[in-house]
Scaffold this motif. Structure first.
Motif, PDB file in Angstrom:
ATOM      1  N   ARG A  68     -18.040  -9.715 -12.478  1.00  0.00           N
ATOM      2  CA  ARG A  68     -16.813  -9.870 -13.266  1.00  0.00           C
ATOM      3  C   ARG A  68     -16.204  -8.531 -13.691  1.00  0.00           C
ATOM      4  N   ASN A  69     -17.032  -7.566 -14.063  1.00  0.00           N
ATOM      5  CA  ASN A  69     -16.499  -6.263 -14.470  1.00  0.00           C
ATOM      6  C   ASN A  69     -15.786  -5.578 -13.308  1.00  0.00           C
ATOM      7  N   PHE A  70     -16.352  -5.704 -12.135  1.00  0.00           N
ATOM      8  CA  PHE A  70     -15.742  -5.120 -10.939  1.00  0.00           C
ATOM      9  C   PHE A  70     -14.404  -5.795 -10.647  1.00  0.00           C
ATOM     10  N   LEU A  71     -14.358  -7.120 -10.744  1.00  0.00           N
ATOM     11  CA  LEU A  71     -13.113  -7.850 -10.485  1.00  0.00           C
ATOM     12  C   LEU A  71     -12.042  -7.519 -11.522  1.00  0.00           C
ATOM     13  N   LYS A  72     -12.466  -7.333 -12.766  1.00  0.00           N
ATOM     14  CA  LYS A  72     -11.512  -6.988 -13.824  1.00  0.00           C
ATOM     15  C   LYS A  72     -10.879  -5.629 -13.543  1.00  0.00           C
ATOM     16  N   LYS A  73     -11.701  -4.663 -13.124  1.00  0.00           N
ATOM     17  CA  LYS A  73     -11.174  -3.347 -12.806  1.00  0.00           C
ATOM     18  C   LYS A  73     -10.336  -3.387 -11.530  1.00  0.00           C
ATOM     19  N   LEU A  74     -10.727  -4.241 -10.599  1.00  0.00           N
ATOM     20  CA  LEU A  74      -9.988  -4.375  -9.345  1.00  0.00           C
ATOM     21  C   LEU A  74      -8.578  -4.926  -9.585  1.00  0.00           C
ATOM     22  N   SER A  75      -8.430  -5.745 -10.601  1.00  0.00           N
ATOM     23  CA  SER A  75      -7.118  -6.325 -10.894  1.00  0.00           C
ATOM     24  C   SER A  75      -6.137  -5.292 -11.454  1.00  0.00           C
ATOM     25  N   ASP A  76      -6.624  -4.119 -11.853  1.00  0.00           N
ATOM     26  CA  ASP A  76      -5.740  -3.055 -12.335  1.00  0.00           C
ATOM     27  C   ASP A  76      -5.076  -2.287 -11.209  1.00  0.00           C
ATOM     28  N   SER A  77      -5.473  -2.561  -9.987  1.00  0.00           N
ATOM     29  CA  SER A  77      -4.944  -1.818  -8.845  1.00  0.00           C
ATOM     30  C   SER A  77      -3.493  -2.189  -8.585  1.00  0.00           C
ATOM     31  N   PRO A  78      -2.656  -1.193  -8.293  1.00  0.00           N
ATOM     32  CA  PRO A  78      -1.257  -1.492  -7.993  1.00  0.00           C
ATOM     33  C   PRO A  78      -1.096  -2.050  -6.581  1.00  0.00           C
ATOM     34  N   VAL A  79       0.072  -2.582  -6.315  1.00  0.00           N
ATOM     35  CA  VAL A  79       0.400  -3.106  -4.989  1.00  0.00           C
ATOM     36  C   VAL A  79       1.107  -1.990  -4.214  1.00  0.00           C
ATOM     37  N   LEU A  80       0.617  -1.717  -3.006  1.00  0.00           N
ATOM     38  CA  LEU A  80       1.245  -0.705  -2.152  1.00  0.00           C
ATOM     39  C   LEU A  80       1.948  -1.406  -0.993  1.00  0.00           C
ATOM     40  N   TYR A  81       3.098  -0.885  -0.624  1.00  0.00           N
ATOM     41  CA  TYR A  81       3.877  -1.457   0.465  1.00  0.00           C
ATOM     42  C   TYR A  81       3.946  -0.481   1.629  1.00  0.00           C
ATOM     43  N   LYS A  82       4.055  -1.024   2.829  1.00  0.00           N
ATOM     44  CA  LYS A  82       4.144  -0.196   4.032  1.00  0.00           C
ATOM     45  C   LYS A  82       5.491   0.488   4.155  1.00  0.00           C
ATOM     46  N   MET A  83       6.522  -0.140   3.623  1.00  0.00           N
ATOM     47  CA  MET A  83       7.863   0.359   3.852  1.00  0.00           C
ATOM     48  C   MET A  83       8.066   1.726   3.213  1.00  0.00           C
ATOM     49  N   SER A  84       8.412   2.680   4.022  1.00  0.00           N
ATOM     50  CA  SER A  84       8.789   3.992   3.526  1.00  0.00           C
ATOM     51  C   SER A  84      10.303   4.052   3.523  1.00  0.00           C
ATOM     52  N   PHE A  85      10.858   4.405   2.396  1.00  0.00           N
ATOM     53  CA  PHE A  85      12.310   4.388   2.244  1.00  0.00           C
ATOM     54  C   PHE A  85      12.850   5.734   2.701  1.00  0.00           C
ATOM     55  N   GLY A  86      13.115   5.867   3.984  1.00  0.00           N
ATOM     56  CA  GLY A  86      13.575   7.134   4.540  1.00  0.00           C
ATOM     57  C   GLY A  86      15.053   7.126   4.838  1.00  0.00           C
ATOM     58  N   SER A  87      15.447   8.130   5.540  1.00  0.00           N
ATOM     59  CA  SER A  87      16.847   8.267   5.903  1.00  0.00           C
ATOM     60  C   SER A  87      17.254   7.184   6.900  1.00  0.00           C
TER      61      SER A  87
END
Length: 137
Positions: A68-87
Motif C-alpha cells: 500500500r505504501n508503494f501504491l500511495k507513492k506511485l499515485s503521486d506520479s504525473p502523467v507524461l504524454y508523447k506529444m512534443s509541441f514543436g514547430s
C-alpha cells in the motif's frame, strides 16, 4: 494483486531516471529558445517518446503491487504524454515565413514554450518520485 519483482523494478526505475536526466540535460536551454529558432526547428530534444513509453510500462507493472505504501507513492506520479509541441514548419524557409506571420505564430510559440516548461516540471517530479520509490523498495 501480486508481489513485485523488486530488483527488476529497481532497475527499471533507475533506467527511467537516467532517461529523465538525459532529457532534461538535452532540453536545459528551453528558456533560451528564441522565436526564430523555434520556427526553424533548431530546438528538438531527443528521447521523449522512449521515456514516456518506458515510464508508462513501469507504472502499469508496478500498479499491480500489494504494498500500500508503494501504491500511495506511485499515485503521486504525473502523467507524461508523447506529444512534443514543436514547430509546425517542416523546413527552415517555411519556419521563417510562419515566424513573419506574427498574429498566428506568436500565440503558438508562447503556448509551446508553456507546454515545454510544464513537461520539464513533470519530468523533475518523476525523478523526485522515483527516488522516493527506490527508497521504499
Amino acid at each position: 494483486i501480486e508481489t513485485l519483482n523488486k530488483e527488476a523494478l529497481r532497475a527499471d526505475i533507475q533506467e527511467i531516471n537516467q532517461l529523465c536526466e538525459n532529457y532534461l540535460a538535452d532540453s536545459s536551454d528551453a528558456r533560451s529558445v528564441n522565436f526564430l529558432n523555434f520556427y526553424q526547428n533548431k530546438y528538438a530534444p531527443q528521447g521523449l517518446e522512449e521515456l514516456v513509453v518506458r515510464y508508462n510500462i513501469m507504472l502499469e507493472t508496478a500498479s499491480n503491487s500489494d504494498d500500500r505504501n508503494f501504491l500511495k507513492k506511485l499515485s503521486d506520479s504525473p502523467v507524461l504524454y508523447k506529444m512534443s509541441f514543436g514547430s509546425p514548419a517542416n523546413n527552415k524557409i517555411t519556419g521563417i515565413l510562419l515566424a513573419l506571420f506574427v498574429p498566428f505564430s506568436l500565440p503558438y510559440y508562447l503556448f509551446a514554450i508553456f507546454k515545454r516548461k510544464r513537461r520539464m516540471d513533470a519530468i523533475r517530479t518523476v525523478i523526485k518520485n522515483n527516488r522516493e520509490l527506490l527508497n521504499l523498495l
